[in-house]
Write an enzyme that holds these catalytic residues in place. Structure first.
Site, PDB file in Angstrom:
ATOM      1  N   ASN A  11       0.870  -1.173   0.000  1.00  0.00           N
ATOM      2  CA  ASN A  11       0.000   0.000   0.000  1.00  0.00           C
ATOM      3  C   ASN A  11       0.910   1.228   0.000  1.00  0.00           C
ATOM      4  O   ASN A  11       1.483   1.577   1.023  1.00  0.00           O
ATOM      5  CB  ASN A  11      -0.879  -0.051   1.263  1.00  0.00           C
ATOM      6  CG  ASN A  11      -1.726   1.185   1.431  1.00  0.00           C
ATOM      7  OD1 ASN A  11      -1.810   2.031   0.537  1.00  0.00           O
ATOM      8  ND2 ASN A  11      -2.369   1.298   2.587  1.00  0.00           N
ATOM      9  N   TRP A  12       1.044   1.840  -1.180  1.00  0.00           N
ATOM     10  CA  TRP A  12       1.980   2.967  -1.303  1.00  0.00           C
ATOM     11  C   TRP A  12       1.437   4.240  -0.659  1.00  0.00           C
ATOM     12  O   TRP A  12       2.150   5.217  -0.516  1.00  0.00           O
ATOM     13  CB  TRP A  12       2.293   3.222  -2.780  1.00  0.00           C
ATOM     14  CG  TRP A  12       3.042   2.117  -3.471  1.00  0.00           C
ATOM     15  CD1 TRP A  12       3.422   0.906  -2.942  1.00  0.00           C
ATOM     16  CD2 TRP A  12       3.508   2.116  -4.832  1.00  0.00           C
ATOM     17  NE1 TRP A  12       4.090   0.165  -3.885  1.00  0.00           N
ATOM     18  CE2 TRP A  12       4.156   0.877  -5.053  1.00  0.00           C
ATOM     19  CE3 TRP A  12       3.444   3.038  -5.887  1.00  0.00           C
ATOM     20  CZ2 TRP A  12       4.735   0.548  -6.284  1.00  0.00           C
ATOM     21  CZ3 TRP A  12       4.014   2.709  -7.115  1.00  0.00           C
ATOM     22  CH2 TRP A  12       4.653   1.472  -7.301  1.00  0.00           C
ATOM     23  N   LYS A  13       0.160   4.236  -0.334  1.00  0.00           N
ATOM     24  CA  LYS A  13      -0.494   5.434   0.242  1.00  0.00           C
ATOM     25  C   LYS A  13      -0.241   6.638  -0.665  1.00  0.00           C
ATOM     26  O   LYS A  13      -0.194   6.472  -1.889  1.00  0.00           O
ATOM     27  CB  LYS A  13      -0.023   5.648   1.683  1.00  0.00           C
ATOM     28  CG  LYS A  13      -0.200   4.375   2.518  1.00  0.00           C
ATOM     29  CD  LYS A  13      -0.010   4.570   3.988  1.00  0.00           C
ATOM     30  CE  LYS A  13      -0.221   3.236   4.691  1.00  0.00           C
ATOM     31  NZ  LYS A  13      -0.117   3.319   6.133  1.00  0.00           N
ATOM     32  N   HIS A  99      -9.490   1.061   5.137  1.00  0.00           N
ATOM     33  CA  HIS A  99      -8.203   1.276   5.806  1.00  0.00           C
ATOM     34  C   HIS A  99      -8.413   2.232   6.979  1.00  0.00           C
ATOM     35  O   HIS A  99      -9.237   3.142   6.902  1.00  0.00           O
ATOM     36  CB  HIS A  99      -7.193   1.849   4.810  1.00  0.00           C
ATOM     37  CG  HIS A  99      -5.807   1.845   5.353  1.00  0.00           C
ATOM     38  ND1 HIS A  99      -5.360   2.808   6.225  1.00  0.00           N
ATOM     39  CD2 HIS A  99      -4.780   0.972   5.193  1.00  0.00           C
ATOM     40  CE1 HIS A  99      -4.111   2.529   6.569  1.00  0.00           C
ATOM     41  NE2 HIS A  99      -3.740   1.420   5.958  1.00  0.00           N
ATOM     42  N   GLU A 101      -6.769   4.664   7.930  1.00  0.00           N
ATOM     43  CA  GLU A 101      -6.570   6.078   7.594  1.00  0.00           C
ATOM     44  C   GLU A 101      -7.824   6.664   6.945  1.00  0.00           C
ATOM     45  O   GLU A 101      -7.999   7.883   6.903  1.00  0.00           O
ATOM     46  CB  GLU A 101      -5.332   6.217   6.699  1.00  0.00           C
ATOM     47  CG  GLU A 101      -4.062   6.067   7.531  1.00  0.00           C
ATOM     48  CD  GLU A 101      -2.872   5.493   6.806  1.00  0.00           C
ATOM     49  OE1 GLU A 101      -2.841   5.512   5.564  1.00  0.00           O
ATOM     50  OE2 GLU A 101      -1.967   4.986   7.506  1.00  0.00           O
ATOM     51  N   GLU A 169      -5.406  -4.987  10.743  1.00  0.00           N
ATOM     52  CA  GLU A 169      -4.388  -3.964  10.957  1.00  0.00           C
ATOM     53  C   GLU A 169      -4.696  -3.201  12.239  1.00  0.00           C
ATOM     54  O   GLU A 169      -5.518  -2.274  12.227  1.00  0.00           O
ATOM     55  CB  GLU A 169      -4.373  -2.977   9.785  1.00  0.00           C
ATOM     56  CG  GLU A 169      -4.045  -3.597   8.456  1.00  0.00           C
ATOM     57  CD  GLU A 169      -3.472  -2.570   7.492  1.00  0.00           C
ATOM     58  OE1 GLU A 169      -2.354  -2.783   7.031  1.00  0.00           O
ATOM     59  OE2 GLU A 169      -4.125  -1.554   7.236  1.00  0.00           O
ATOM     60  N   GLY A 175       2.425   2.289  10.818  1.00  0.00           N
ATOM     61  CA  GLY A 175       3.374   3.386  10.642  1.00  0.00           C
ATOM     62  C   GLY A 175       4.100   3.773  11.918  1.00  0.00           C
ATOM     63  O   GLY A 175       4.753   4.809  11.984  1.00  0.00           O
ATOM     64  N   SER A 212       3.337  -2.118  10.399  1.00  0.00           N
ATOM     65  CA  SER A 212       4.783  -2.180  10.652  1.00  0.00           C
ATOM     66  C   SER A 212       5.393  -3.537  10.314  1.00  0.00           C
ATOM     67  O   SER A 212       6.274  -4.022  11.032  1.00  0.00           O
ATOM     68  CB  SER A 212       5.111  -1.774  12.093  1.00  0.00           C
ATOM     69  OG  SER A 212       4.724  -0.429  12.314  1.00  0.00           O
ATOM     70  N   GLY A 233       2.831  -1.117   4.346  1.00  0.00           N
ATOM     71  CA  GLY A 233       2.842   0.297   3.983  1.00  0.00           C
ATOM     72  C   GLY A 233       4.260   0.761   3.721  1.00  0.00           C
ATOM     73  O   GLY A 233       4.812   0.566   2.634  1.00  0.00           O
TER      74      GLY A 233
HETATM   75  P1  PGA Z   1       2.834   0.321   7.705  1.00  0.00           P
HETATM   76  O1  PGA Z   1       1.374   0.513   7.055  1.00  0.00           O
HETATM   77  O2  PGA Z   1       3.396  -0.964   7.137  1.00  0.00           O
HETATM   78  O3  PGA Z   1       3.609   1.522   7.257  1.00  0.00           O
HETATM   79  O4  PGA Z   1       2.655   0.249   9.175  1.00  0.00           O
HETATM   80  C1  PGA Z   1       0.518  -0.588   6.888  1.00  0.00           C
HETATM   81  C2  PGA Z   1      -0.770  -0.125   6.284  1.00  0.00           C
HETATM   82  O5  PGA Z   1      -1.241   0.966   6.619  1.00  0.00           O
HETATM   83  O6  PGA Z   1      -1.388  -0.833   5.471  1.00  0.00           O
END
Ligand code: PGA
Length: 249
Positions: A11-13, A99, A101, A169, A175, A212, A233
């Site tokens: 997931n490149w966000k 997600h 976010e 998640e 993150g 993470s 991510g």
């Molecule tokens: P992260 O993000 O690996 O940077 O913790 C995971 C995600 O949000 O899918």
């Protein structure tokens, strides 16, 4: 897509300009192609502007493409949104929905996520449905309750183990560099499989862990019985790290 094959999703966000995205995708296509049939499915979910250029890079290769979100409607006056048929036309096979976010940053409800998922399935996309508790909810002892309610409220009626992948998640692990312990992940994945068993064939549905995931913890997490892949991510933005995670599965 059988459970025996792990799904490693990046997931490149909101990261990457065209040159970065194309280069990252190209490196992963080269490695995945050299790997032959491979033991895992590799999925890239770039930001919307990079979907078409990355689609051109992965075309004809085993690397899969996905979007990061879609609207509940298929077209119309929805400024800034992207429709599921647009993702499908660009070559996406998957879309990430729910997600944290979006649940927390954009106040998305289970009902909205369910409507999006319904539209995505109708457009022929597979859905990666994200669920996860906050730290406060975990400390209150309500982690499984929260995740269970998210699943009940956001899984669409048409969901099957072939068309929906669940991603657990924990919000506090995204993150932050702080991933959930193997015991907690194993317990939650087993609880999720049990919770959805009447709707999604428990022997077939893939449940990913995200939060993470890094090369140094991937082997342990991906080795757990109910973990069928990872949603990655930060580490998916570096070809070496993402590939190291994938090959430790
Ligand atoms: P992260 O993000 O690996 O940077 O913790 C995971 C995600 O949000 O899918």
């Amino acid at each position: 897509m059988p459970r025996q094959r792990k799904l490693i999703a990046g997931n490149w966000k909101m990261n990457g300009l065209r040159r970065d995205g194309e280069a990252l995708a190209r490196t992963l296509v080269e490695r995945r192609t050299a790997d032959g049939a491979g033991r895992f499915d590799l999925l890239l979910c770039p930001p919307a502007t990079l979907i078409w250029p990355v689609a051109a890079v992965v075309a004809g290769s085993p690397v899969l493409l996905g979007g990061q979100d879609c609207a509940p409607e298929v077209k119309g006056a929805f400024t800034g949104d992207i429709a599921a048929p647009m993702l499908a036309e660009a070559g996406c096979r998957f879309v990430i929905l729910g997600h944290s976010e979006r649940r927390h940053g954009h106040r998305e409800t289970d009902a909205l996520i369910q409507a999006k998922a319904k539209t995505a399935l109708a457009a022929g996309l597979a859905v990666i449905l994200c669920v996860g508790e906050t730290l406060d909810e975990r400390e209150r002892g309500d982690a499984e309750g929260v995740v269970g309610r998210q699943l009940d409220g956001s899984l669409p009626a048409a969901a099957t183990a072939e068309t929906v992948v669940i991603a657990y998640e924990p919000v506090w692990a995204i993150g932050t560099g702080r991933n959930a312990g193997a015991g907690d992940v194993a317990a939650m994945h087993a609880a999720i499989r049990e919770r959805v068993k009447d709707r999604l064939d428990p022997g077939a549905v893939r449940i990913l862990y995200g939060g993470s995931v890094k090369p140094d913890n991937a082997r342990e997490l991906l080795g757990l019985a109910d973990v069928d892949g990872a949603l990655v991510g930060g580490a998916s933005l570096k070809a070496d790290e993402f590939w190291a995670i994938a090959t430790s599965s």
